[in-house]
Motif scaffolding. Structure first.
Motif, mmCIF file in Angstrom:
data_model
loop_
_atom_site.group_PDB
_atom_site.id
_atom_site.type_symbol
_atom_site.label_atom_id
_atom_site.label_comp_id
_atom_site.label_asym_id
_atom_site.label_seq_id
_atom_site.Cartn_x
_atom_site.Cartn_y
_atom_site.Cartn_z
ATOM 1 N N LEU A 15 29.303 79.193 54.606
ATOM 2 C CA LEU A 15 29.864 79.773 53.386
ATOM 3 C C LEU A 15 30.281 81.222 53.612
ATOM 4 O O LEU A 15 31.353 81.648 53.157
ATOM 5 N N VAL A 19 34.048 82.730 53.222
ATOM 6 C CA VAL A 19 34.367 83.880 52.362
ATOM 7 C C VAL A 19 35.076 84.963 53.164
ATOM 8 O O VAL A 19 36.057 85.565 52.697
ATOM 9 N N SER A 23 38.879 86.215 52.682
ATOM 10 C CA SER A 23 39.148 87.633 52.438
ATOM 11 C C SER A 23 40.217 88.167 53.381
ATOM 12 O O SER A 23 41.030 89.017 52.994
ATOM 13 N N VAL A 211 35.302 76.611 47.912
ATOM 14 C CA VAL A 211 34.990 78.038 48.039
ATOM 15 C C VAL A 211 36.152 78.788 48.682
ATOM 16 O O VAL A 211 36.518 79.882 48.241
ATOM 17 N N TYR A 212 36.767 78.196 49.717
ATOM 18 C CA TYR A 212 37.890 78.867 50.383
ATOM 19 C C TYR A 212 39.070 79.059 49.429
ATOM 20 O O TYR A 212 39.639 80.153 49.328
ATOM 21 N N PHE A 215 38.037 81.618 46.579
ATOM 22 C CA PHE A 215 37.977 83.013 47.006
ATOM 23 C C PHE A 215 39.333 83.521 47.467
ATOM 24 O O PHE A 215 39.613 84.718 47.362
ATOM 25 N N SER A 216 40.178 82.639 47.970
ATOM 26 C CA SER A 216 41.538 83.052 48.301
ATOM 27 C C SER A 216 42.250 83.554 47.055
ATOM 28 O O SER A 216 42.885 84.627 47.054
ATOM 29 N N TRP A 224 37.528 92.090 45.713
ATOM 30 C CA TRP A 224 36.656 93.079 46.343
ATOM 31 C C TRP A 224 36.900 94.500 45.845
ATOM 32 O O TRP A 224 36.117 95.403 46.138
ATOM 33 N N GLY A 293 36.132 82.332 41.816
ATOM 34 C CA GLY A 293 35.509 83.172 42.832
ATOM 35 C C GLY A 293 34.396 84.030 42.268
ATOM 36 O O GLY A 293 33.290 84.088 42.826
ATOM 37 N N LEU A 297 29.979 83.586 42.857
ATOM 38 C CA LEU A 297 29.186 84.579 43.590
ATOM 39 C C LEU A 297 27.692 84.519 43.245
ATOM 40 O O LEU A 297 26.848 84.469 44.154
#
Length: 335
Positions: A15, A19, A23, A211-212, A215-216, A224, A293, A297
């Protein structure tokens, strides 16, 4: 060689790698659309295989211990959400509203299955009851989680949220494949048991893909920049306090209710755990792509934290039970 207790498990490392990859190299445009369609297919396949794997006989047999199962379900779907809501005045200065929404989502997720059973076994608890409690939590979570998400979003944001739409999405994307797997179990159940590695592969692959993609999307929208390192540390501390509080309440609550030590162990491990495997696909169904995303978290951090803490606690329970049995055997031998 056994993995040291406080090192991340392989899934957590994967994971983290996903992430980091999202990122640095987020998927966008048509690639993101293809990946999104692939994750929908993989999640459907995952729930189909879980349906084919689950033994109805074991679940029906376990329901005879109804008091324990009601206690676990109340911890999972009532105690956790109430604590999450009570935390709001304390948490808002430290985390964003989106992260707090993720914390609420964490609080309404069902319990884990495999790890709850594994830790109960290591701790020498009531394993048949753990199998039933964890399975029942996951089945009911298909309905209760979207309902509770709707209720908590109203409480959190003061705006309406269509839990009916969420339930319908859950039904045709998660429940129908699960029911199809149960129907197909007489024909493919033994094959599934012999090839558990396939289920693990589908399980992990679907989670990593969601998740990919999530978060993309979040990175493209400036994740971030919105969540600095100090906020991540604060979120980790919040998860630690939440886990410690729930484990304390389940431990002392089960004792006050008169449960045996074996049942106490089952309640602690089934009632304090939250399922990443269920949370990721449910988040994909319940939330917009841009919000997933941030929502995931808290779930990902809690996942690793509960594994580390429960590994230590299970070992302590197991050692204590062995000492008790040794003392009883010694006294019997002396008579």
């Amino acid at each position: 060689m056994a993995r040291p207790r406080f090192l991340p498990d392989n899934m957590t490392l994967l994971l983290l790698a996903v992430v980091v990859t999202a990122s640095l190299l987020p998927c966008t445009g048509q690639v993101a659309e293809v990946f999104d369609g692939l994750t929908t297919f993989m999640i459907g396949l995952l729930f189909f295989m879980h349906g084919a794997k689950l033994s109805r006989e074991a679940v029906v047999a376990g329901f005879t211990h109804w008091k324990l199962h009601v206690t676990v379900l109340l911890c999972t779907f009532a105690l956790f959400p109430l604590v999450g809501l009570a935390f709001k005045p304390l948490l808002t200065p430290f985390i964003t509203p989106e992260l707090y929404l993720g914390l609420l989502f964490l609080c309404v997720l069902p319990s884990t299955v495999q790890s709850s059973i594994a830790f109960t076994s290591v701790a020498r608890g009531n394993v048949p009851a753990a199998i039933c409690a964890a399975s029942a939590s996951n089945l009911l979570g298909i309905f209760l989680t979207p309902l509770l998400v709707g209720a908590l979003v109203v409480a959190h944001e003061g705006a309406g949220h269509s839990s009916l739409d969420s339930i319908l999405k859950i039904v045709y994307q998660l429940l129908l494949p699960f029911v199809a797997g149960q129907i197909a179990r007489p024909w493919i159940g033994r094959w599934i048991e012999r090839n558990k590695s396939w289920l693990k592969f589908v399980d992990q692959s679907s989670i990593l893909l969601v998740v990919y993609v999530a978060f993309s999307e979040a990175v493209v929208q400036g994740l971030w920049h919105q969540v600095p390192m100090s906020m991540l540390v604060a979120l980790l501390v919040i998860n630690a306090v939440l886990l410690a509080l729930i484990m304390a309440l389940t431990t002392y609550g089960s004792r006050r209710l008169g449960f045996s030590k074996e049942d106490e162990i089952t309640i602690v491990f089934c009632g304090s755990k939250k399922s990443l495997a269920s949370g990721v696909p449910m988040a994909k169904v319940l939330f917009s792509s841009g919000a997933i995303g941030m929502v995931l978290l808290p779930v990902m951090l809690f996942h690793q934290l509960q594994l580390m803490v429960c590994a230590v606690l299970a070992a302590r329970y197991g050692a204590r039970q062995e000492e008790v049995e040794a003392a009883v055997a010694s006294e019997s031998g002396g008579d």
